[in-house]
Write a protein that holds these residues in place. Structure first.
Motif, PDB file in Angstrom:
ATOM      1  N   GLY A  90       0.866  -1.089  -0.082  1.00  0.00           N
ATOM      2  CA  GLY A  90      -0.103   0.019   0.241  1.00  0.00           C
ATOM      3  C   GLY A  90       0.803   1.143   0.069  1.00  0.00           C
ATOM      4  N   GLY A  91       2.055   1.288   0.726  1.00  0.00           N
ATOM      5  CA  GLY A  91       3.056   2.501   0.698  1.00  0.00           C
ATOM      6  C   GLY A  91       3.470   2.835  -0.384  1.00  0.00           C
ATOM      7  N   THR A  92       4.026   1.697  -1.408  1.00  0.00           N
ATOM      8  CA  THR A  92       4.379   1.886  -2.580  1.00  0.00           C
ATOM      9  C   THR A  92       3.411   2.454  -3.546  1.00  0.00           C
ATOM     10  OG1 THR A  92       6.016   0.085  -2.176  1.00  0.00           O
ATOM     11  CG2 THR A  92       5.744   0.427  -4.521  1.00  0.00           C
ATOM     12  N   LEU A  93       2.269   1.838  -3.545  1.00  0.00           N
ATOM     13  CA  LEU A  93       1.122   2.270  -4.478  1.00  0.00           C
ATOM     14  C   LEU A  93       0.967   3.732  -4.321  1.00  0.00           C
ATOM     15  CD1 LEU A  93      -1.074  -0.895  -4.826  1.00  0.00           C
ATOM     16  CD2 LEU A  93       0.241   0.186  -6.477  1.00  0.00           C
ATOM     17  N   GLY A  94       0.715   4.217  -2.999  1.00  0.00           N
ATOM     18  CA  GLY A  94       0.374   5.642  -2.245  1.00  0.00           C
ATOM     19  C   GLY A  94       1.443   6.435  -2.838  1.00  0.00           C
ATOM     20  N   ALA A  95       2.679   5.819  -2.586  1.00  0.00           N
ATOM     21  CA  ALA A  95       3.598   6.968  -3.042  1.00  0.00           C
ATOM     22  C   ALA A  95       3.970   7.212  -4.707  1.00  0.00           C
ATOM     23  CB  ALA A  95       5.027   6.271  -2.360  1.00  0.00           C
TER      24      ALA A  95
ATOM     25  N   ARG B 236      -6.032   1.150   2.858  1.00  0.00           N
ATOM     26  CA  ARG B 236      -5.741   1.926   3.941  1.00  0.00           C
ATOM     27  C   ARG B 236      -4.543   2.724   3.970  1.00  0.00           C
ATOM     28  NH1 ARG B 236      -6.775  -0.646   9.607  1.00  0.00           N
ATOM     29  NH2 ARG B 236      -8.722  -1.270   8.451  1.00  0.00           N
ATOM     30  N   TYR B 237      -3.495   1.804   3.616  1.00  0.00           N
ATOM     31  CA  TYR B 237      -2.000   2.537   3.710  1.00  0.00           C
ATOM     32  C   TYR B 237      -1.808   3.218   2.459  1.00  0.00           C
ATOM     33  CZ  TYR B 237      -1.765  -0.522   7.920  1.00  0.00           C
ATOM     34  OH  TYR B 237      -1.956  -1.050   9.293  1.00  0.00           O
ATOM     35  N   ALA B 238      -2.264   2.896   1.570  1.00  0.00           N
ATOM     36  CA  ALA B 238      -2.171   3.644   0.322  1.00  0.00           C
ATOM     37  C   ALA B 238      -2.906   4.878   0.326  1.00  0.00           C
ATOM     38  CB  ALA B 238      -2.849   2.793  -0.866  1.00  0.00           C
ATOM     39  N   ARG B 239      -3.879   5.278   0.880  1.00  0.00           N
ATOM     40  CA  ARG B 239      -4.440   6.395   1.073  1.00  0.00           C
ATOM     41  C   ARG B 239      -3.484   7.321   2.085  1.00  0.00           C
ATOM     42  NH1 ARG B 239      -9.812   6.970  -0.847  1.00  0.00           N
ATOM     43  NH2 ARG B 239     -10.148   8.567   0.465  1.00  0.00           N
ATOM     44  N   ILE B 240      -2.991   6.628   3.048  1.00  0.00           N
ATOM     45  CA  ILE B 240      -2.361   7.548   4.104  1.00  0.00           C
ATOM     46  C   ILE B 240      -0.954   8.138   3.550  1.00  0.00           C
ATOM     47  CG2 ILE B 240      -1.289   7.204   6.247  1.00  0.00           C
ATOM     48  CD1 ILE B 240      -3.159   5.233   7.014  1.00  0.00           C
TER      49      ILE B 240
ATOM     50  N   VAL C 217       2.431  11.935   0.670  1.00  0.00           N
ATOM     51  CA  VAL C 217       3.396  12.522  -0.086  1.00  0.00           C
ATOM     52  C   VAL C 217       2.745  13.466  -0.993  1.00  0.00           C
ATOM     53  CG1 VAL C 217       4.056  11.767  -2.616  1.00  0.00           C
ATOM     54  CG2 VAL C 217       4.184  10.092  -0.510  1.00  0.00           C
ATOM     55  N   LEU C 218       1.629  13.681  -1.026  1.00  0.00           N
ATOM     56  CA  LEU C 218       1.253  15.171  -1.555  1.00  0.00           C
ATOM     57  C   LEU C 218       1.301  16.209  -0.731  1.00  0.00           C
ATOM     58  CD1 LEU C 218      -2.750  14.062  -2.485  1.00  0.00           C
ATOM     59  CD2 LEU C 218      -0.642  14.485  -4.057  1.00  0.00           C
ATOM     60  N   SER C 219       1.570  16.324   0.497  1.00  0.00           N
ATOM     61  CA  SER C 219       2.247  17.204   1.169  1.00  0.00           C
ATOM     62  C   SER C 219       3.658  17.729   1.117  1.00  0.00           C
ATOM     63  CB  SER C 219       1.684  17.109   2.618  1.00  0.00           C
ATOM     64  OG  SER C 219       1.985  16.223   3.495  1.00  0.00           O
ATOM     65  N   ILE C 220       4.522  16.500   0.784  1.00  0.00           N
ATOM     66  CA  ILE C 220       5.736  16.607   0.992  1.00  0.00           C
ATOM     67  C   ILE C 220       6.522  16.874  -0.356  1.00  0.00           C
ATOM     68  CG2 ILE C 220       7.766  15.003   1.306  1.00  0.00           C
ATOM     69  CD1 ILE C 220       6.223  13.748   3.503  1.00  0.00           C
ATOM     70  N   ARG C 221       5.682  16.502  -1.497  1.00  0.00           N
ATOM     71  CA  ARG C 221       6.631  16.462  -2.852  1.00  0.00           C
ATOM     72  C   ARG C 221       7.220  17.616  -3.248  1.00  0.00           C
ATOM     73  NH1 ARG C 221       1.693  15.013  -7.321  1.00  0.00           N
ATOM     74  NH2 ARG C 221       0.642  16.802  -6.773  1.00  0.00           N
ATOM     75  N   ASP C 222       6.318  18.897  -2.755  1.00  0.00           N
ATOM     76  CA  ASP C 222       6.864  20.135  -3.305  1.00  0.00           C
ATOM     77  C   ASP C 222       7.626  21.037  -2.249  1.00  0.00           C
ATOM     78  OD1 ASP C 222       5.172  19.841  -5.627  1.00  0.00           O
ATOM     79  OD2 ASP C 222       3.251  20.269  -4.734  1.00  0.00           O
ATOM     80  N   GLN C 223       8.085  20.144  -1.292  1.00  0.00           N
ATOM     81  CA  GLN C 223       8.859  20.854  -0.406  1.00  0.00           C
ATOM     82  C   GLN C 223      10.486  21.242  -1.051  1.00  0.00           C
ATOM     83  OE1 GLN C 223       8.644  19.400   3.756  1.00  0.00           O
ATOM     84  NE2 GLN C 223       6.443  19.352   3.622  1.00  0.00           N
ATOM     85  N   GLU C 224      11.165  21.877  -0.102  1.00  0.00           N
ATOM     86  CA  GLU C 224      12.367  22.308  -0.720  1.00  0.00           C
ATOM     87  C   GLU C 224      13.360  21.233  -1.123  1.00  0.00           C
ATOM     88  OE1 GLU C 224      13.825  25.443   1.671  1.00  0.00           O
ATOM     89  OE2 GLU C 224      12.291  27.101   0.867  1.00  0.00           O
TER      90      GLU C 224
ATOM     91  N   ALA D 208       5.719   8.651  10.026  1.00  0.00           N
ATOM     92  CA  ALA D 208       5.113   8.731  11.303  1.00  0.00           C
ATOM     93  C   ALA D 208       3.678   8.461  11.176  1.00  0.00           C
ATOM     94  CB  ALA D 208       4.863  10.301  11.441  1.00  0.00           C
ATOM     95  N   PRO D 209       2.650   8.935  10.303  1.00  0.00           N
ATOM     96  CA  PRO D 209       1.150   8.326  10.115  1.00  0.00           C
ATOM     97  C   PRO D 209       1.092   6.641   9.895  1.00  0.00           C
ATOM     98  CG  PRO D 209       1.534   9.696   8.270  1.00  0.00           C
ATOM     99  CD  PRO D 209       2.883   9.726   9.196  1.00  0.00           C
TER     100      PRO D 209
END
Length: 294
Positions: free
Chosen positions: A110-115, A169-173, A178-185, A211-212
Motif C-alpha cells: 500500500g505504501g508503494t502504491l500510495g507513494a 488504507r495504507y495507500a491512502r495514508i 506524499v502530496l504534502s511533501i513532494r513540493d517541499q524544498e 509517522a502516520p
C-alpha cells in the motif's frame, strides 16, 4: 551528498527518535501498553520453553477435561484435557505472527502504491486510487472471508487475505503524506542535483511519510489480530488442533455455562493484546504529532 552532511542527517534522525521516545515516556498508558506487548512477545518467543507443543498443547488427555484453574493447570483445561495456559501462549505466537506479517505486507504494498500515486499524480494517481476505492467499497472482513474461502484455510492464506484487505488504507495514508511533501524544498533540491525519481521516492519522500504509517500500522496489527480471531472462530482461519485464540473461543462456547474458563481466558487474551496495541498506537500518535511538542 558529502559524508559530513550524511552524518548531520543521521544525527538529526537520531535526535528526532529520541524526542519521540521522550514524549512517549510521558504517556503512562502508552508505556503500559508497551510493557504488556513486550510481555506477550516474550511469552510467544519462549512458548516452547514454557510448554512443549506436542505433549502439552496438542496431545489430548480426556481424563483431565474441563478442569478448573488450579496449581496443576493455572487457567484450567479445555474439552480435550489440554492446558489452556499453554495453548494461549502458543496461540499468541500465531496471532502476533499473522498480525505483524499481514500489516507489514499491507504497508509495503500500500505504501508503494500510495507513494507512486502521490508523487506522479495525473492518470496514474487516478487509476491507482480508483482501484483502491473499489477495494474500500467492500468491508475488509468480507473481503478477507472471500479470499480465504477461495484459497482455503491456512496461516499463509490468512496472512494474504488480511494484508490484501488492508492495502487501500495504507495507500491512502501514504498518498496524502506524499502530496504534502513532494513540493517541499528538499525534494526540489534532490531533483536539482539529478536524483532519479526512484531515489527521491524511496530515499527522501517515504522516510518522511512514516509517522502516520507507524501509528496506523500499530493499530492495524490489533485489527489484524481481531480479524484472525474472527476468521478462526467461523472456521476459516487456523485449523484445529493448532492453538489459536479465535478457534479456542469457538471450541469452548458450548461449555460456557459450566466451564467458563474455556472461553473466558482466550477472550481476555484477545482483549488485553488489542488494548495494549491501541494504547501504544495512541501514544505514538501523540509522540509523533509535532503540534504537541513544546
Amino acid at each position: 551528498m558529502s559524508s559530513k552532511e550524511n552524518t548531520k542527517q543521521a544525527n538529526k534522525k537520531r535526535s528526532q527518535w529520541r524526542e519521540v521516545w521522550r514524549m512517549l515516556k510521558k504517556n503512562k498508558m502508552a508505556l503500559l501498553g508497551l510493557v504488556i506487548l513486550c510481555i506477550l512477545v516474550l511469552l510467544a518467543l519462549f512458548a516452547d520453553v514454557i510448554a512443549n507443543y506436542d505433549t502439552v498443547v496438542i496431545k489430548q488427555n480426556l481424563g483431565s477435561r474441563l478442569q478448573g484453574p488450579s496449581a496443576a493447570h493455572w487457567l484450567g483445561t479445555d474439552e480435550f484435557g489440554r492446558d489452556i495456559f499453554a495453548r494461549l501462549i502458543h496461540g499468541a505466537r500465531v496471532s502476533l505472527k499473522v498480525g505483524i506479517v499481514a500489516v507489514g505486507i499491507s504497508i509495503v504494498c500500500g505504501g508503494t502504491l500510495g507513494a507512486l500515486a502521490g508523487y506522479y499524480g495525473g492518470k496514474l494517481d487516478n487509476i491507482i486510487m480508483r482501484i483502491m476505492d473499489i477495494f474500500l467499497a467492500v468491508p475488509s472482513i468480507l473481503l478477507a472471508i472471500a479470499i480465504v474461502s477461495a484459497l482455503g484455510p491456512s496461516i499463509l492464506n490468512l496472512m494474504v487475505a488480511i494484508s490484501v484487505s488492508n492495502i487501500p488504507r495504507y495507500a491512502r495514508i501514504v498518498r496524502a503524506s506524499v502530496l504534502s511533501i513532494r513540493d517541499q524544498e528538499f525534494v526540489e533540491a534532490a531533483k536539482a542535483i539529478g536524483a532519479s525519481n526512484a531515489r527521491i521516492i524511496f530515499r527522501h519522500i517515504i522516510p518522511n511519510s512514516l509517522a502516520p504509517v507507524i501509528v496506523q500500522g500499530t493499530l492495524g496489527v490489533a485489527s489484524a489480530i481481531l480479524s484472525t480471531a474472527g476468521l478462526s472462530f467461523i472456521g476459516l482461519g487456523i485449523q484445529p488442533p493448532a492453538p489459536e485464540w479465535g478457534s479456542m473461543l469457538s471450541g469452548g462456547r458450548q461449555y460456557l455455562r459450566y466451564a467458563w474458563w474455556v472461553t473466558t481466558f482466550p477472550g481476555v487474551a484477545i482483549m488485553i493484546t488489542i488494548l495494549s496495541l491501541n494504547l501504544l498506537g495512541d501514544g505514538l500518535r501523540d509522540a509523533l504529532d509535532p503540534r504537541l511538542k513544546q
